[in-house]
Design a protein around this motif. Structure first.
Motif, PDB file in Angstrom:
ATOM      1  N   TRP A  15      35.668   3.200 -35.533  1.00  0.00           N
ATOM      2  CA  TRP A  15      36.863   3.952 -35.125  1.00  0.00           C
ATOM      3  C   TRP A  15      37.724   4.299 -36.334  1.00  0.00           C
TER       4      TRP A  15
ATOM      5  N   ALA B  90      43.686  -3.436 -34.557  1.00  0.00           N
ATOM      6  CA  ALA B  90      42.421  -3.325 -35.283  1.00  0.00           C
ATOM      7  C   ALA B  90      42.414  -4.253 -36.494  1.00  0.00           C
TER       8      ALA B  90
ATOM      9  N   VAL C 245      35.216  -1.523 -34.605  1.00  0.00           N
ATOM     10  CA  VAL C 245      36.534  -1.289 -35.203  1.00  0.00           C
ATOM     11  C   VAL C 245      36.380  -0.425 -36.453  1.00  0.00           C
TER      12      VAL C 245
ATOM     13  N   ASN D  89      48.062   0.209 -32.423  1.00  0.00           N
ATOM     14  CA  ASN D  89      46.599   0.207 -32.436  1.00  0.00           C
ATOM     15  C   ASN D  89      46.052  -0.178 -33.807  1.00  0.00           C
TER      16      ASN D  89
ATOM     17  N   TYR E 163      37.850  -3.134 -24.266  1.00  0.00           N
ATOM     18  CA  TYR E 163      36.680  -2.261 -24.198  1.00  0.00           C
ATOM     19  C   TYR E 163      35.430  -3.074 -23.879  1.00  0.00           C
TER      20      TYR E 163
ATOM     21  N   TRP F 222      35.501   1.792 -29.302  1.00  0.00           N
ATOM     22  CA  TRP F 222      36.888   2.212 -29.139  1.00  0.00           C
ATOM     23  C   TRP F 222      36.900   3.691 -28.752  1.00  0.00           C
TER      24      TRP F 222
END
Length: 436
Positions: free
Chosen positions: A363, A262, A360, A258, A240, A248
């Motif tokens: 998200w 993270a 992070v 995922n 990203y 994210w």
């Protein structure tokens, strides 16, 4: 005996022919109708050079405590007065302006003290002349911006206008329009001049950064080869872009892969002790009248040169630091081999890592629905980051999103009880405990 006449504008300006000597409101229209020929451009540059040839009239009188209010009161109407009564540069005199101010004062409400009026006539007249001169220069510089021809001479005159503080913003804009080589080279000198206002410096730096942005884009396209990464693995694999704040995607699937990625990023960058300076919020949140911090300018350069985590290397961050120094950004070390330079690299590596971690946490808090996938590791890491001053706002925000989870509430309570943490961290944590 003929009374002495004190002209308020440079002598060379008083010899100018129309429309270059025009001080009326109609000047802008006349210039708009003027063809952009080489002869007219030379005349415009000669006129500006005449204005720069010598300083305008200066008075030995000093402002009194009431003078700023007096000047602010007369300024809105002054340009109309001057244009009507003194339509050309040769007619703008101290005596004529003083007569206008006295006439205005006769009916002014609230009244003007006669003592203040007489004491401040000369400085007020000189200030009005400077105001008129700046307006005049603005119109000529804007006319030159439309179809510049002799870019080398235009750049020299515009640089001189910046040095003299003569419609500096418009002069910098003209240099920006001209671009490389003459406009850019002039701006490289302007950013290092000491006698400029901070707003002029900031606009010159922004203009210079704009002109040099193609270089940044080209450098960002070059692959990393043999460079030392500053972010721990697996962070350089983050796909990203910094252009979007390392955010994210909201619709990123909640897969084991995922979540593992993270977690690995957060664990790799987890601080083990408080950082010397807390990582600032990635977007400045000052008030409208506040001056933005200069680190925002440095960030713009770094982000353009290193738009992805894989590009955050010691070599490229050093290049970015040198570019920031070239742009004249305050506080940037000039010597890449100095201890200050090493501190710059270390600080920005920490900040970039902190901003990545913050996204992070964002998200995990806002877009994840399954609490079992983040308990307890994400909650524990959020508390650790908060205590050490890295991505604290986003980490506390994640804990607040999961405030119904006992472990999250326990972490929030410990943060609230920790007197070593600043109020801007503890207060949101307290709000998280109080929300339903």
């Amino acid at each position: 005996m003929v009374p002495a006449t004190h002209h308020l504008l440079p002598a060379a300006m008083r010899e100018l022919a129309p429309p270059w000597n025009d001080l009326t409101w109609d000047r802008e229209r006349k210039l708009e109708e003027l063809p952009h020929t080489e002869a007219n451009e030379r005349a415009a540059l000669d006129a500006l050079t005449a204005a720069l040839h010598e300083p305008p009239y200066e008075t030995s009188a000093v402002w009194s405590g009431a003078s700023p209010e007096l000047f602010d009161r007369i300024r809105p109407e002054s340009m109309h007065w001057l244009g009507q009564s003194m339509p050309t540069a040769d007619r703008l005199t101290l005596e004529a302006v003083a007569d206008l101010i006295r006439g205005w004062a006769e009916t002014a409400e609230p009244p003007v003290s006669p003592r203040v009026l007489e004491e401040q006539l000369a400085p007020a007249a000189a200030a009005l002349a400077a105001y008129a001169l700046s307006d005049w220069a603005h119109d000529l510089l804007r006319w030159l911006r439309q179809e510049p021809r002799n870019e080398e001479r235009i750049a020299a005159v515009a640089e001189g206008a910046v040095e003299k503080g003569l419609s500096s913003h418009e002069a910098v804009s003209l240099l920006r329009d001209i671009g490389a080589p003459h406009g850019e080279n002039a701006l490289l000198r302007v950013v290092r001049k000491e006698d400029l206002s901070e707003s002029d410096h900031a606009w010159a730096r922004e203009s210079l950064r704009h002109l040099r942005s193609p270089r940044y884009e080209a450098r960002a396209q070059e692959p990393v080869s043999g460079e030392e990464p500053l972010l721990p693995p697996p962070t350089p694999e983050l796909p990203y872009s910094w252009d979007y704040g390392f955010q994210w995607p909201q619709d990123l699937p909640e897969t084991d892969e995922n979540f593992a990625f993270a977690r690995a990023i957060l664990e790799a960058g987890a601080p083990t002790a408080p950082v010397p300076e807390p990582v600032p919020h990635p977007e400045w949140q000052g008030y409208e009248d506040d001056e933005p911090p200069v680190w925002l300018e440095a960030r713009a350069v770094l982000r353009a040169l290193m738009p992805y985590a894989r590009l955050v290397t010691r070599q490229r961050l050093t290049e970015a630091m040198q570019e920031c120094a070239l742009l004249g950004i305050p506080g940037v070390p000039q010597d890449p081999g100095s201890e200050e330079a090493e501190g710059f690299i270390r600080q920005w590596g920490t900040w970039i890592g902190g901003w990545i971690a913050g996204e992070v946490f964002a998200w995990l808090g806002m877009y994840v629905d399954d609490q079992t996938s983040i308990t307890p590791w994400a909650l524990e890491l959020a508390e650790q980051y908060t205590r050490h001053g890295v991505a604290a706002e986003q980490a506390v925000g994640m804990l607040r999103w999961w405030n119904a989870v006992p472990r999250s509430r326990e972490a929030l309570a410990r943060i609230v009880a920790d007197d070593s943490l600043p109020p801007e961290v503890r207060e949101p944590a307290q709000a998280g405990l109080e929300q339903e």
